[in-house]
Enzyme design. Structure first.
Site, PDB file in Angstrom:
ATOM      1  N   CYS A   2       0.823  -1.205   0.000  1.00  0.00           N
ATOM      2  CA  CYS A   2       0.000   0.000   0.000  1.00  0.00           C
ATOM      3  C   CYS A   2       0.863   1.263   0.000  1.00  0.00           C
ATOM      4  O   CYS A   2       2.004   1.252   0.452  1.00  0.00           O
ATOM      5  CB  CYS A   2      -0.858   0.044   1.246  1.00  0.00           C
ATOM      6  SG  CYS A   2      -1.911  -1.387   1.442  1.00  0.00           S
ATOM      7  N   ARG A  28       5.035   0.665  -6.102  1.00  0.00           N
ATOM      8  CA  ARG A  28       5.054  -0.181  -4.913  1.00  0.00           C
ATOM      9  C   ARG A  28       4.168  -1.411  -5.084  1.00  0.00           C
ATOM     10  O   ARG A  28       4.269  -2.366  -4.316  1.00  0.00           O
ATOM     11  CB  ARG A  28       4.565   0.620  -3.701  1.00  0.00           C
ATOM     12  CG  ARG A  28       5.472   1.776  -3.339  1.00  0.00           C
ATOM     13  CD  ARG A  28       4.806   2.713  -2.366  1.00  0.00           C
ATOM     14  NE  ARG A  28       4.563   2.118  -1.081  1.00  0.00           N
ATOM     15  CZ  ARG A  28       5.409   2.122  -0.055  1.00  0.00           C
ATOM     16  NH1 ARG A  28       6.585   2.692  -0.210  1.00  0.00           N
ATOM     17  NH2 ARG A  28       5.110   1.568   1.095  1.00  0.00           N
ATOM     18  N   TRP A  75      -2.891  -2.640  -1.567  1.00  0.00           N
ATOM     19  CA  TRP A  75      -2.384  -3.957  -1.944  1.00  0.00           C
ATOM     20  C   TRP A  75      -3.054  -4.913  -0.967  1.00  0.00           C
ATOM     21  O   TRP A  75      -2.732  -4.920   0.219  1.00  0.00           O
ATOM     22  CB  TRP A  75      -0.857  -3.962  -1.796  1.00  0.00           C
ATOM     23  CG  TRP A  75      -0.146  -5.119  -2.398  1.00  0.00           C
ATOM     24  CD1 TRP A  75       0.206  -5.287  -3.711  1.00  0.00           C
ATOM     25  CD2 TRP A  75       0.363  -6.265  -1.709  1.00  0.00           C
ATOM     26  NE1 TRP A  75       0.880  -6.473  -3.881  1.00  0.00           N
ATOM     27  CE2 TRP A  75       0.995  -7.098  -2.666  1.00  0.00           C
ATOM     28  CE3 TRP A  75       0.342  -6.687  -0.387  1.00  0.00           C
ATOM     29  CZ2 TRP A  75       1.590  -8.296  -2.338  1.00  0.00           C
ATOM     30  CZ3 TRP A  75       0.944  -7.899  -0.054  1.00  0.00           C
ATOM     31  CH2 TRP A  75       1.567  -8.690  -1.030  1.00  0.00           C
ATOM     32  N   ASN A 101      -1.723   1.782   5.893  1.00  0.00           N
ATOM     33  CA  ASN A 101      -0.786   0.774   5.389  1.00  0.00           C
ATOM     34  C   ASN A 101      -0.425  -0.121   6.560  1.00  0.00           C
ATOM     35  O   ASN A 101      -0.232   0.388   7.664  1.00  0.00           O
ATOM     36  CB  ASN A 101       0.536   1.405   4.929  1.00  0.00           C
ATOM     37  CG  ASN A 101       0.397   2.190   3.675  1.00  0.00           C
ATOM     38  OD1 ASN A 101      -0.680   2.261   3.105  1.00  0.00           O
ATOM     39  ND2 ASN A 101       1.501   2.790   3.253  1.00  0.00           N
ATOM     40  N   GLY A 102      -0.266  -1.413   6.321  1.00  0.00           N
ATOM     41  CA  GLY A 102       0.153  -2.307   7.395  1.00  0.00           C
ATOM     42  C   GLY A 102      -0.964  -3.258   7.774  1.00  0.00           C
ATOM     43  O   GLY A 102      -1.898  -3.486   7.002  1.00  0.00           O
ATOM     44  N   GLU A 472      19.937 -15.056  -9.055  1.00  0.00           N
ATOM     45  CA  GLU A 472      19.370 -13.748  -9.385  1.00  0.00           C
ATOM     46  C   GLU A 472      18.819 -13.739 -10.822  1.00  0.00           C
ATOM     47  O   GLU A 472      17.750 -13.183 -11.090  1.00  0.00           O
ATOM     48  CB  GLU A 472      20.437 -12.662  -9.187  1.00  0.00           C
ATOM     49  CG  GLU A 472      20.050 -11.256  -9.590  1.00  0.00           C
ATOM     50  CD  GLU A 472      18.809 -10.729  -8.874  1.00  0.00           C
ATOM     51  OE1 GLU A 472      18.357 -11.346  -7.904  1.00  0.00           O
ATOM     52  OE2 GLU A 472      18.281  -9.698  -9.327  1.00  0.00           O
ATOM     53  N   LYS A 476      14.921 -12.896 -11.568  1.00  0.00           N
ATOM     54  CA  LYS A 476      14.537 -11.761 -12.420  1.00  0.00           C
ATOM     55  C   LYS A 476      13.637 -12.234 -13.546  1.00  0.00           C
ATOM     56  O   LYS A 476      12.611 -11.637 -13.827  1.00  0.00           O
ATOM     57  CB  LYS A 476      15.827 -11.133 -12.993  1.00  0.00           C
ATOM     58  CG  LYS A 476      15.799  -9.687 -13.306  1.00  0.00           C
ATOM     59  CD  LYS A 476      15.509  -8.788 -12.146  1.00  0.00           C
ATOM     60  CE  LYS A 476      16.012  -9.214 -10.835  1.00  0.00           C
ATOM     61  NZ  LYS A 476      15.550  -8.578  -9.659  1.00  0.00           N
ATOM     62  N   GLU A 479      10.130 -13.292 -12.216  1.00  0.00           N
ATOM     63  CA  GLU A 479       9.243 -12.256 -11.670  1.00  0.00           C
ATOM     64  C   GLU A 479       8.678 -11.334 -12.741  1.00  0.00           C
ATOM     65  O   GLU A 479       7.557 -10.870 -12.601  1.00  0.00           O
ATOM     66  CB  GLU A 479       9.907 -11.483 -10.515  1.00  0.00           C
ATOM     67  CG  GLU A 479      10.806 -10.343 -10.857  1.00  0.00           C
ATOM     68  CD  GLU A 479      11.299  -9.585  -9.619  1.00  0.00           C
ATOM     69  OE1 GLU A 479      12.505  -9.389  -9.531  1.00  0.00           O
ATOM     70  OE2 GLU A 479      10.498  -9.179  -8.769  1.00  0.00           O
ATOM     71  N   HIS A 495      22.836 -33.427  -9.407  1.00  0.00           N
ATOM     72  CA  HIS A 495      22.265 -34.061  -8.213  1.00  0.00           C
ATOM     73  C   HIS A 495      20.745 -33.985  -8.212  1.00  0.00           C
ATOM     74  O   HIS A 495      20.121 -34.100  -7.162  1.00  0.00           O
ATOM     75  CB  HIS A 495      22.849 -33.426  -6.951  1.00  0.00           C
ATOM     76  CG  HIS A 495      24.329 -33.639  -6.824  1.00  0.00           C
ATOM     77  ND1 HIS A 495      24.883 -34.879  -6.583  1.00  0.00           N
ATOM     78  CD2 HIS A 495      25.369 -32.780  -6.942  1.00  0.00           C
ATOM     79  CE1 HIS A 495      26.200 -34.769  -6.552  1.00  0.00           C
ATOM     80  NE2 HIS A 495      26.524 -33.494  -6.767  1.00  0.00           N
ATOM     81  N   LYS A 594       6.962  -3.430  -4.652  1.00  0.00           N
ATOM     82  CA  LYS A 594       8.341  -2.975  -4.573  1.00  0.00           C
ATOM     83  C   LYS A 594       8.861  -3.040  -3.143  1.00  0.00           C
ATOM     84  O   LYS A 594       9.996  -3.412  -2.895  1.00  0.00           O
ATOM     85  CB  LYS A 594       8.430  -1.537  -5.099  1.00  0.00           C
ATOM     86  CG  LYS A 594       9.841  -0.963  -5.120  1.00  0.00           C
ATOM     87  CD  LYS A 594      10.687  -1.663  -6.157  1.00  0.00           C
ATOM     88  CE  LYS A 594      12.118  -1.146  -6.202  1.00  0.00           C
ATOM     89  NZ  LYS A 594      12.969  -2.064  -6.979  1.00  0.00           N
TER      90      LYS A 594
HETATM   91  O1  M6R Z   1      13.835  -3.564  -0.534  1.00  0.00           O
HETATM   92  P1  M6R Z   1      14.522  -4.871  -0.405  1.00  0.00           P
HETATM   93  O2  M6R Z   1      15.816  -4.929  -1.078  1.00  0.00           O
HETATM   94  O3  M6R Z   1      14.643  -5.315   1.039  1.00  0.00           O
HETATM   95  O4  M6R Z   1      13.560  -5.922  -1.094  1.00  0.00           O
HETATM   96  C1  M6R Z   1      13.792  -7.300  -0.993  1.00  0.00           C
HETATM   97  C2  M6R Z   1      12.991  -8.063  -2.021  1.00  0.00           C
HETATM   98  O5  M6R Z   1      11.617  -7.895  -1.781  1.00  0.00           O
HETATM   99  C3  M6R Z   1      13.309  -7.612  -3.446  1.00  0.00           C
HETATM  100  O6  M6R Z   1      14.662  -7.737  -3.728  1.00  0.00           O
HETATM  101  C4  M6R Z   1      12.508  -8.449  -4.461  1.00  0.00           C
HETATM  102  O7  M6R Z   1      12.975  -9.760  -4.456  1.00  0.00           O
HETATM  103  C5  M6R Z   1      12.639  -7.813  -5.846  1.00  0.00           C
HETATM  104  N1  M6R Z   1      11.351  -7.676  -6.436  1.00  0.00           N
HETATM  105  C6  M6R Z   1      13.490  -8.577  -6.753  1.00  0.00           C
HETATM  106  O8  M6R Z   1      13.571  -8.013  -8.022  1.00  0.00           O
END
Ligand code: M6R
Length: 599
Positions: A2, A28, A75, A101-102, A472, A476, A479, A495, A594
């Protein structure tokens, strides 16, 4: 997650400020949006879906002139996305509007109590209890500010809350474990979950602490504590400018941010390393000499943490990376010399904050590695190393991973004490931004992405420092393209995962240099090739891995420690172009946010 925006200003078109502020918070992640304006009465417009839907629905004269207002991107947590569940929420009279938010942990008990005393609820949310609590307090004849304070005192959980009332010319707000920052303009005051929401109006900010209350009136603001005592707050200036949060001609923020990496890396290094002496000059790292280091982080930041832990182990320091969500409930043993390092781009990730708080409970020194000045992590940790990447709007982390990796190198350099080795690495760091630029100028990633865009699954393998980048690369791709992708330490393939490898599944293999790690990874590449799977080698061309690969993505030769950063840039581009060809929502992938401010 949010997002909140608020505005109280003279000569401001409050509705415009709120709507553009909501756009600034879009990154976000959200599923509905709404605004409330107060100008003697409270008027609300809220919609499930996009901000464009809200903009189309809203009456442009909402609130009239000189209104104060709040806005929200939701959200969903409690109740599905719907108009009713969107914020702002109101009390029974419609004279109190609140955004939240929260998570309010005791909302069930509060809701039951309020319903028993006659309050009617119109949503499934936890948040709706707050306006009803304010209504109850108002009925006791207290001021709007006191009523808000009393309502908040009943609430347990994490929250950033903002309210407007028919009976008040102010926006009232408070926070606990959820970010909220004030913006100080010439004739207006703003508040938001994050600075980009009001950056086009002001770069002067005041960071609210947990338990503090803010009051924004036409052009003025004040902060008080839970007892109503005024708190003296200082105004800081954020270094980001509005241009940095604009798309600047790129199709997506992610592509812009990938291209910003040379500049981000230069900024991360500027004034911090001296190639002549091999020394590091970073205030946050002065005097550090831990016996062991525990990294805690999530997602992409966790991959940077895995990379950082490897660098430290190479320096002979016991180091380990933990998933913050695991560490928070099952922390590792510590001693007096342990340093716990939280890596988090946003500085607001609930799991990471929770892990660091666990470390604090054990009286261990903590270091934050973050991008956001004034973020919760930077205010809670003993030391903070800022990565200086500039604002990252795309949900997928790109430039911040590279900058986190460079920050991890700074930490390793600071703890190493081996000047001659340091000089060599610092020289390579100096060249890194232009090497990233060379990749961006010359990459074949788009062609490779197009060739494999229909593959059912993708695998990524790498050994030692390339291991985190394999993870990573897969994260990427999944996602932003929604395709199945997995990353493995190269040696693990045989394995189990090798059973998944077929002629339809490309395997991206990171191989740089011609040392033992490269030789062994080439062995794994041959295993893949023998199963007729297409191999995409990400390589500097020093070894002969290209002979076994269907495609090659070249990276410049560099220090072995920095090769993964270069390889990762190629993988970022592949993910981006696969997602683009599939027409995905690259900057706001489905279901993702985000800044993940709930555990
Ligand atoms: O703000 P942060 O770096 O703590 O966020 C951690 C993860 O939520 C963030 O890296 C997430 O995995 C990304 N969407 C990856 O691209």
């Amino acid at each position: 997650m949010c997002g909140i925006i608020g505005c109280a200003g003279r000569n401001e078109d409050t509705l415009d400020v709120l709507l553009s502020g909501l756009e600034g918070l879009e990154y976000r992640g959200y599923d509905s949006a709404g605004v409330a304006l107060s100008n003697g009465s409270v008027e609300i417009c809220k919609r499930e879906g996009t901000i464009e839907r809200l903009q189309a629905a809203v009456d442009r004269s909402l609130g009239g002139t000189d209104a104060v207002g709040i806005g929200h991107t939701r959200w969903s947590t409690h109740g599905p996305p719907s108009d009713e569940n969107s914020h702002p929420h109101t009390d029974c009279t419609g004279e109190v509007a609140v955004v939240h938010n929260g998570i309010i942990e005791n909302y069930s008990a509060l809701k039951e109590e309020l319903q028993e005393s006659g309050h009617e609820f119109t949503s499934d949310t936890d948040s709706e209890v707050v306006p009803h609590l304010v209504e109850d307090a108002l009925s006791e004849g207290v001021s709007p500010e006191e009523a808000f304070r009393r309502a908040v005192s009943r609430v347990e959980g994490s929250y950033a809350l903002a309210a407007v009332l028919a009976d008040s010319e102010a926006v009232l707000a408070t926070r606990n474990d959820s970010p909220l920052v004030l913006g100080v303009g010439e004739e207006a005051a703003y508040l938001a979950s994050d600075v980009p929401a009001f950056l086009e109006y002001t770069d002067r900010v005041v960071y609210l602490e947990d338990g503090e209350f803010a009051r924004l009136e036409s052009g003025s603001w004040s902060v008080s504590d839970a007892d109503g005592e005024v708190v003296d707050k200082s105004i800081s200036r954020v270094e980001w400018d509005a241009e940095e949060t604009a798309k600047s001609g790129y199709d997506h923020y992610m592509l812009k941010e990938i291209h910003e990496q040379p500049r981000a890396l230069r900024k991360c290094l500027r004034g911090r390393v001296d190639e002549r002496t091999g020394s590091v000059d970073v205030e946050a790292l002065v005097g550090l000499s831990p016996s062991s280091v525990q990294f805690v982080a999530c997602g992409t930041s966790y991959h940077a943490a895995l990379y950082g832990a490897q660098l430290l182990r190479e320096e002979g320091i016991h180091a380990h990376a933990f998933l913050a969500s695991e560490y928070a409930t099952a922390p590792a043993p510590v001693d007096d010399g342990t340093l716990v390092v939280g890596i988090t781009q946003s500085g607001e990730t609930a799991d990471t904050l929770s892990a660091l708080r666990e470390a604090h409970r054990q009286n261990v020194e903590t270091l934050a590695v973050t991008n956001v000045v004034g973020s919760t992590v930077s205010r809670e940790c003993d030391r903070t190393l800022f990565i200086r990447a500039g604002p990252e709007i795309g949900v997928a982390a790109s430039k911040t991973f590279s900058s986190q990796a460079i920050a991890a190198n700074l930490l390793a350099l600071a703890l190493s004490g081996r000047a001659s080795r340091n000089q060599e690495l610092i020289g390579a760091l100096r060249d890194l931004p232009s090497q990233v630029q060379a990749i961006l100028d010359d990459s074949r990633a788009e062609e490779v992405a197009s060739k494999y865009v229909d593959s059912p699954a993708y695998f990524f393998i790498g050994r030692n420092e390339h291991g985190p980048v394999a993870l990573e690369g897969a994260l990427k791709l999944k996602e932003i393209s929604y395709k199945h992708a997995e990353g493995f330490a190269a040696g693990e393939l045989k394995h189990g995962p090798l059973a998944l490898v077929t002629e339809e599944t490309p395997v991206f293999a990171m191989v740089t240099g011609d040392g033992e790690a490269a030789t062994k990874t080439i062995g794994n590449v041959k295993e893949v090739e023998a199963r007729d799977a297409p191999v995409v080698a990400v390589t500097d061309g020093v070894s002969d891995v290209g002979r076994y690969a269907e495609d090659v993505l070249r990276v410049p030769e560099t220090h072995p420690r920095l090769a993964p950063v270069l390889a990762n840039v190629q993988l970022q581009l592949v993910s981006y172009f696969v997602a683009k060809e599939l027409g995905r929502s690259i900057d706001k992938p489905r279901n993702l946010a985000k800044s993940v401010t709930v555990e």
